[in-house]
Design a protein around this motif. Structure first.
Motif, PDB file in Angstrom:
ATOM      1  N   LYS A 277       0.825  -1.219   0.000  1.00 51.17           N
ATOM      2  CA  LYS A 277       0.000   0.000   0.000  1.00 51.17           C
ATOM      3  C   LYS A 277       0.854   1.261   0.000  1.00 51.17           C
ATOM      4  N   SER A 278       2.178   1.090  -0.021  1.00 51.59           N
ATOM      5  CA  SER A 278       3.100   2.240   0.013  1.00 51.59           C
ATOM      6  C   SER A 278       2.768   3.170   1.168  1.00 51.59           C
ATOM      7  N   THR A 279       2.565   2.584   2.331  1.00 48.98           N
ATOM      8  CA  THR A 279       2.137   3.361   3.497  1.00 48.98           C
ATOM      9  C   THR A 279       2.921   2.928   4.731  1.00 48.98           C
ATOM     10  N   VAL A 280       3.286   3.911   5.519  1.00 50.46           N
ATOM     11  CA  VAL A 280       3.901   3.675   6.824  1.00 50.46           C
ATOM     12  C   VAL A 280       2.972   4.237   7.895  1.00 50.46           C
ATOM     13  N   TYR A 281       2.901   3.553   9.011  1.00 54.38           N
ATOM     14  CA  TYR A 281       2.004   3.930  10.096  1.00 54.38           C
ATOM     15  C   TYR A 281       2.793   4.228  11.364  1.00 54.38           C
ATOM     16  N   LEU A 282       2.216   5.071  12.192  1.00 57.98           N
ATOM     17  CA  LEU A 282       2.751   5.296  13.532  1.00 57.98           C
ATOM     18  C   LEU A 282       1.571   5.205  14.495  1.00 57.98           C
ATOM     19  N   GLN A 283       1.508   4.099  15.212  1.00 58.13           N
ATOM     20  CA  GLN A 283       0.488   3.922  16.237  1.00 58.13           C
ATOM     21  C   GLN A 283       0.995   4.543  17.521  1.00 58.13           C
ATOM     22  N   MET A 284       0.247   5.495  18.048  1.00 54.03           N
ATOM     23  CA  MET A 284       0.670   6.233  19.237  1.00 54.03           C
ATOM     24  C   MET A 284      -0.334   5.968  20.358  1.00 54.03           C
ATOM     25  N   ASN A 285       0.116   5.328  21.409  1.00 56.27           N
ATOM     26  CA  ASN A 285      -0.719   5.028  22.563  1.00 56.27           C
ATOM     27  C   ASN A 285      -0.204   5.765  23.796  1.00 56.27           C
ATOM     28  N   SER A 286      -1.046   5.843  24.806  1.00 57.19           N
ATOM     29  CA  SER A 286      -0.671   6.494  26.070  1.00 57.19           C
ATOM     30  C   SER A 286      -0.068   7.866  25.811  1.00 57.19           C
ATOM     31  N   LEU A 287      -0.742   8.645  25.006  1.00 58.59           N
ATOM     32  CA  LEU A 287      -0.213   9.944  24.619  1.00 58.59           C
ATOM     33  C   LEU A 287      -0.125  10.898  25.802  1.00 58.59           C
ATOM     34  N   LYS A 288       0.896  11.742  25.754  1.00 57.76           N
ATOM     35  CA  LYS A 288       1.159  12.707  26.803  1.00 57.76           C
ATOM     36  C   LYS A 288       1.133  14.115  26.202  1.00 57.76           C
ATOM     37  N   PRO A 289       0.875  15.134  27.016  1.00 55.15           N
ATOM     38  CA  PRO A 289       0.910  16.504  26.481  1.00 55.15           C
ATOM     39  C   PRO A 289       2.231  16.846  25.803  1.00 55.15           C
ATOM     40  N   GLU A 290       3.319  16.281  26.274  1.00 51.73           N
ATOM     41  CA  GLU A 290       4.619  16.580  25.661  1.00 51.73           C
ATOM     42  C   GLU A 290       4.805  15.925  24.299  1.00 51.73           C
ATOM     43  N   ASP A 291       3.864  15.106  23.879  1.00 55.06           N
ATOM     44  CA  ASP A 291       3.891  14.558  22.519  1.00 55.06           C
ATOM     45  C   ASP A 291       3.304  15.534  21.508  1.00 55.06           C
ATOM     46  N   THR A 292       2.751  16.627  21.978  1.00 58.34           N
ATOM     47  CA  THR A 292       2.171  17.623  21.079  1.00 58.34           C
ATOM     48  C   THR A 292       3.233  18.198  20.153  1.00 58.34           C
ATOM     49  N   ALA A 293       2.976  18.112  18.849  1.00 57.34           N
ATOM     50  CA  ALA A 293       3.940  18.569  17.843  1.00 57.34           C
ATOM     51  C   ALA A 293       3.335  18.376  16.460  1.00 57.34           C
ATOM     52  N   VAL A 294       4.019  18.908  15.471  1.00 59.30           N
ATOM     53  CA  VAL A 294       3.746  18.537  14.084  1.00 59.30           C
ATOM     54  C   VAL A 294       4.600  17.311  13.775  1.00 59.30           C
ATOM     55  N   TYR A 295       3.955  16.290  13.273  1.00 56.16           N
ATOM     56  CA  TYR A 295       4.641  15.029  12.975  1.00 56.16           C
ATOM     57  C   TYR A 295       4.867  14.925  11.468  1.00 56.16           C
ATOM     58  N   TYR A 296       6.107  14.595  11.116  1.00 56.03           N
ATOM     59  CA  TYR A 296       6.510  14.492   9.723  1.00 56.03           C
ATOM     60  C   TYR A 296       6.998  13.072   9.430  1.00 56.03           C
ATOM     61  N   CYS A 297       6.679  12.566   8.261  1.00 55.67           N
ATOM     62  CA  CYS A 297       7.339  11.352   7.818  1.00 55.67           C
ATOM     63  C   CYS A 297       8.388  11.708   6.780  1.00 55.67           C
ATOM     64  N   ALA A 298       9.393  10.859   6.669  1.00 55.90           N
ATOM     65  CA  ALA A 298      10.512  11.128   5.784  1.00 55.90           C
ATOM     66  C   ALA A 298      11.048   9.811   5.231  1.00 55.90           C
ATOM     67  N   ALA A 299      11.557   9.849   4.022  1.00 49.88           N
ATOM     68  CA  ALA A 299      12.109   8.656   3.374  1.00 49.88           C
ATOM     69  C   ALA A 299      13.564   8.896   3.018  1.00 49.88           C
ATOM     70  N   GLY A 300      14.386   7.876   3.240  1.00 45.31           N
ATOM     71  CA  GLY A 300      15.799   7.990   2.941  1.00 45.31           C
ATOM     72  C   GLY A 300      16.420   6.636   2.679  1.00 45.31           C
ATOM     73  N   SER A 301      17.709   6.642   2.399  1.00 44.20           N
ATOM     74  CA  SER A 301      18.386   5.419   1.997  1.00 44.20           C
ATOM     75  C   SER A 301      18.814   4.553   3.169  1.00 44.20           C
ATOM     76  N   ALA A 302      18.814   5.099   4.377  1.00 47.66           N
ATOM     77  CA  ALA A 302      19.279   4.334   5.529  1.00 47.66           C
ATOM     78  C   ALA A 302      18.404   4.630   6.733  1.00 47.66           C
ATOM     79  N   SER A 303      18.280   3.650   7.611  1.00 51.69           N
ATOM     80  CA  SER A 303      17.544   3.844   8.855  1.00 51.69           C
ATOM     81  C   SER A 303      18.411   4.684   9.793  1.00 51.69           C
ATOM     82  N   SER A 304      17.971   5.897  10.051  1.00 47.55           N
ATOM     83  CA  SER A 304      18.796   6.829  10.807  1.00 47.55           C
ATOM     84  C   SER A 304      17.922   7.722  11.662  1.00 47.55           C
ATOM     85  N   GLY A 305      18.498   8.181  12.768  1.00 48.48           N
ATOM     86  CA  GLY A 305      17.807   9.131  13.614  1.00 48.48           C
ATOM     87  C   GLY A 305      18.101  10.573  13.267  1.00 48.48           C
ATOM     88  N   SER A 306      18.905  10.787  12.240  1.00 47.06           N
ATOM     89  CA  SER A 306      19.276  12.154  11.853  1.00 47.06           C
ATOM     90  C   SER A 306      18.421  12.654  10.702  1.00 47.06           C
TER      91      SER A 306
END
Length: 122
Positions: free
Chosen positions: A76-105
């Motif tokens: 389906k060419s889709t990635v999901y993010l299931q978010m449970n037990s949400l906290k106020p500090e999770d408030t943000a704009v969430y972006y998805c991104a695609a790249g050649s390597a699995s990285s935190g940068s």
């Protein structure tokens, strides 16, 4: 080129759940690792989670480990993010991104979506 479109954001009470989706079009989606990042007002964009090209490995930020789950459906060419037990500090704009390597940068990712707002009320 890969085009990414996020959806699923919204307003939720603390302790609640949301599932974000990132739909991709363009070049072969399964060729890319896909990550989720978030950015709160006045803060830098931060890593949330990443999943490898075929979904065999995942990596999470410590702040979301055990609460968020990233998954992908390459058919389906889709990635999901299931978010449970949400906290106020999770408030943000969430972006998805695609790249050649699995990285935190963020610098490792070539393609970005426009973002979806997640607001968690206390």
């Amino acid at each position: 080129q890969v085009q990414l479109v996020e959806s699923g954001g919204g307003l939720v009470q603390a302790g609640g759940s949301l599932r974000l989706s990132c739909a991709a079009s363009g070049r072969t989606f399964s060729s890319y690792a896909t990550g989720w990042f978030r950015q709160a007002p006045g803060k830098e964009r931060e890593f949330v989670a990443v999943i490898s090209r075929i979904g065999s490995s995942t990596l999470y930020a410590d702040s979301v480990k055990g609460r968020f789950t990233i998954s992908r459906d390459n058919a389906k060419s889709t990635v999901y993010l299931q978010m449970n037990s949400l906290k106020p500090e999770d408030t943000a704009v969430y972006y998805c991104a695609a790249g050649s390597a699995s990285s935190g940068s963020p610098a490792s990712y070539n393609y970005w979506g426009q973002g979806t707002q997640v607001t968690v009320s206390s």
